[in-house]
Design a protein around this motif. Structure first.
Motif, mmCIF file in Angstrom:
data_model
loop_
_atom_site.group_PDB
_atom_site.id
_atom_site.type_symbol
_atom_site.label_atom_id
_atom_site.label_comp_id
_atom_site.label_asym_id
_atom_site.label_seq_id
_atom_site.Cartn_x
_atom_site.Cartn_y
_atom_site.Cartn_z
ATOM 1 N N TYR A 117 -55.046 -37.816 -24.822
ATOM 2 C CA TYR A 117 -54.429 -37.740 -23.686
ATOM 3 C C TYR A 117 -55.227 -37.637 -22.527
ATOM 4 O O TYR A 117 -54.921 -38.412 -21.342
ATOM 5 N N TYR A 118 -56.083 -36.655 -22.386
ATOM 6 C CA TYR A 118 -56.823 -36.687 -21.021
ATOM 7 C C TYR A 118 -57.658 -38.038 -20.961
ATOM 8 O O TYR A 118 -57.720 -38.605 -19.647
ATOM 9 N N MET A 130 -55.358 -40.756 -19.971
ATOM 10 C CA MET A 130 -54.726 -40.744 -18.344
ATOM 11 C C MET A 130 -55.846 -41.065 -17.514
ATOM 12 O O MET A 130 -55.623 -41.657 -16.455
ATOM 13 N N GLY A 153 -43.442 -31.621 -14.287
ATOM 14 C CA GLY A 153 -43.734 -32.062 -15.705
ATOM 15 C C GLY A 153 -43.078 -31.144 -16.730
ATOM 16 O O GLY A 153 -42.455 -31.337 -17.793
ATOM 17 N N ASN A 212 -52.178 -35.347 -13.676
ATOM 18 C CA ASN A 212 -52.785 -34.598 -14.533
ATOM 19 C C ASN A 212 -52.357 -33.251 -14.879
ATOM 20 O O ASN A 212 -52.043 -32.732 -16.063
ATOM 21 N N PHE A 247 -48.960 -32.862 -17.220
ATOM 22 C CA PHE A 247 -49.321 -32.910 -18.713
ATOM 23 C C PHE A 247 -49.158 -31.434 -19.181
ATOM 24 O O PHE A 247 -48.408 -31.128 -20.049
ATOM 25 N N SER A 248 -49.667 -30.539 -18.528
ATOM 26 C CA SER A 248 -49.723 -29.146 -18.988
ATOM 27 C C SER A 248 -48.172 -28.671 -18.615
ATOM 28 O O SER A 248 -47.772 -27.669 -19.358
ATOM 29 N N THR A 294 -44.436 -39.777 -23.820
ATOM 30 C CA THR A 294 -45.809 -39.032 -24.153
ATOM 31 C C THR A 294 -45.467 -37.684 -25.022
ATOM 32 O O THR A 294 -45.889 -37.636 -26.051
ATOM 33 N N ALA A 295 -44.553 -36.840 -24.300
ATOM 34 C CA ALA A 295 -44.302 -35.495 -25.038
ATOM 35 C C ALA A 295 -43.557 -35.969 -26.386
ATOM 36 O O ALA A 295 -43.596 -35.072 -27.223
ATOM 37 N N ASP A 321 -45.163 -42.586 -19.371
ATOM 38 C CA ASP A 321 -46.360 -41.506 -19.047
ATOM 39 C C ASP A 321 -46.154 -40.534 -19.900
ATOM 40 O O ASP A 321 -45.273 -39.967 -20.537
#
Length: 523
Positions: free
Chosen positions: A72-73, A76, A273, A322, A325-326, A342-343, A523
């Motif tokens: 994922y990172y 991105m 997010g 970024n 995402f967290s 994405t989740a 995303d």
């Protein structure tokens, strides 16, 4: 005391991640994510969907999720590279980055744009992961008090909110959600054992594997959609100017102008997010707008630099992207609810290993969860270490002929599906779903609601029926419990959020815009 317990669990997670084999998975994940994510038009959801079948070769889910964090990172940051160098965002959340980043590249400042994106991603990822570390478990403990009516309501909210906020038509979004719900109901009823929508085909008794749907819609359908636009995208990336690594390609003024947008972007990305808003597009564009207004208000020496290559316009949105995402992981881990496409793909990865995210996850799979959180710190650091020195190597991927790249992706996707069961029938099904996904994109039907319907539909149905059984068929049970009622009211209000600009304009007596308030879905 809670903090000490969290530190102990996190240290245990680091101990697992830093095992040589797991560290190798982290490096491999970042590398694969970068290689695929840097391709024009390909975002994190597509990248993870394409690589999802690889997880079937893992006997232990820990290694798989360490690799997924890296993927994922890497994906991105790969999207930001494509946005900056060839002005082709791989995801909607990278559009804001492309506005200023590509202008910087055309002015001979590509390395500075890439550097502020990489360092901003690292700063935002680290801070947001710290926040995730300390808020996830308390929220999970709170969610453990939810009842079946609450779960039904919050699942409904997630599906409706994301559906309402993606795409350019609410009707198309709801139709896409209906298609996903239909696919999710195919197979045997989990409670009665009755066949549903199998059309007499024995192969459908087990339903349609969610991995096939995801690979078909994203890896195949999205690739066909991107490939269909090859002639409208630049063939050559912007030239990378020479720079010295020891300064990170940023001069003193760049550092001064970047650090505050990094922090502001982080503050926007994490909370957005965590709510059903369709992904990271909201905080990235909000960050861009804030930085542009601050620049004008400050009366900087070059106030018109925005729109012509302002470094703040890259630093802020990339940090927000970024950090989101967290934030996405908070409802995913604690409630089992994906708030973006994405989740949803990540949730499917959990289900492959029969791991169900939710309130009990920290108790039942504590090692897995804390290892995943620790891997976010490690993956973020690996991303920074690998990108700044090796950016020239990553750029070479953009010079490979596009037809070969996308043909290779399609072949890899088909091989991935075939590896699941060795069945040509499932490959054919994935291809048919992929073609359907391609036409959905062409006709402006959003893809994310389909995935949410497939994954969350069975869960929503189960909680709905369980609630009715407990209440002896009394449907008022969904409205007599305060928490369920509040969530259902929020669900109804979510349908009106896209029309807020029109409503506000009419209240003010100004001319109402015909456009809906829409966010990204990829995303």
């Amino acid at each position: 005391m809670i903090s000490l317990a969290v530190f102990g669990d996190l240290l245990h997670g680091f101990g697992t991640v830093l095992h040589p084999m797991n560290l190798l998975w982290a490096v491999l994940g970042v590398t694969l994510g970068m290689l695929v994510g840097i391709l024009p038009g390909i975002g994190p959801a597509l990248t993870i969907a394409l690589l999802l079948p690889i997880t079937f070769n893992f006997s232990d889910p820990i290694g798989a999720f360490i690799m997924f964090a890296g993927i994922y990172y890497g994906a991105m940051y790969g999207g930001s590279t494509t946005s900056i160098l060839i002005n082709t965002p791989g995801e909607s959340a990278s559009v804001a980055t492309a506005i200023e980043g590509h202008k910087m590249a055309l002015k001979g400042r590509a390395r500075a744009a890439l550097a502020t994106a990489a360092i901003g991603s690292f700063v935002a990822g680290t801070i947001s992961t710290v926040l995730l570390t300390f808020v996830a478990k308390p929220i999970g403990n709170l969610a453990s008090q939810f009842q079946s009516t609450d779960y039904f309501a919050i699942t409904l909210l997630a599906m409706v909110a994301v559906t309402a906020l993606v795409g350019h038509s609410l009707i198309r979004g709801l139709l896409s959600l209906t298609v996903g719900l239909f696919i999710g109901l195919i197979g045997l009823d989990s409670l009665s054992g009755a066949q549903r929508y199998t059309f007499g085909t024995l192969r459908l008794l087990d339903g349609v594997d969610v991995v096939i749907v995801i690979v078909g819609l994203f890896a195949i359908g999205e690739t066909l959609h991107v490939a269909s636009k090859l002639r409208s995208t630049p063939e050559r990336p912007a030239v990378l100017e020479k720079g010295r690594l020891r300064t990170g390609y940023l001069n003193k003024d760049d550092w001064k102008r970047s650090w505050a947008p990094w922090l502001r972007g982080t503050a926007l990305g994490f909370p957005f997010g965590a709510i059903p808003s369709g992904g990271a597009e909201v905080p990235t564009f909000l960050s861009y707008t804030i930085e542009r207004r601050r620049a004008k208000k400050a009366g900087r020496k070059h106030p018109d630099e925005f729109g012509d290559g302002a470094i703040e316009g890259v630093a802020g949105p990339e940090a927000a992207n970024n950090a989101s995402f967290s934030g996405v992981l908070v409802p995913l881990l604690t409630l089992g609810l994906p708030t973006s496409a994405t989740a949803a793909v990540m949730l499917a990865a959990f289900q492959i290993f029969n791991v169900q995210p939710g309130p009990q996850l920290f108790e039942d799979q504590g090692t897995l969860v804390w290892t995943l959180i620790a891997s976010l710190y490690i993956g973020n650091l690996i991303l920074l270490i690998m990108n700044l020195p090796l950016i020239q190597i990553w750029v070479q991927v953009l010079k490979v002929p596009r037809p070969l790249l996308y043909a290779g992706i399609l072949v890899f996707a088909c091989l991935g599906v075939y590896s699941l069961s060795g069945s040509g029938y499932e490959v054919l099904m994935a291809l048919l779903i992929g073609v359907a996904g391609f036409f959905m994109r062409k006709l402006d039907f959003p893809i994310a609601p389909v995935i949410l319907g497939v994954i969350l539909g069975p869960t929503m149905e189960e909680q709905f029926r369980r609630s009715l059984v407990i209440s002896n068929g009394d449907a008022s049970v969904f409205f007599t419990r305060p928490l369920s009622l509040v969530i259902i009211v929020l669900t109804v209000l979510a349908l009106f959020v896209p029309y807020l600009p029109r409503i506000v304009a009419r209240i003010r007596g100004t001319e109402a815009s015909r456009d809906r308030l829409t966010f990204g879905e990829d995303d």
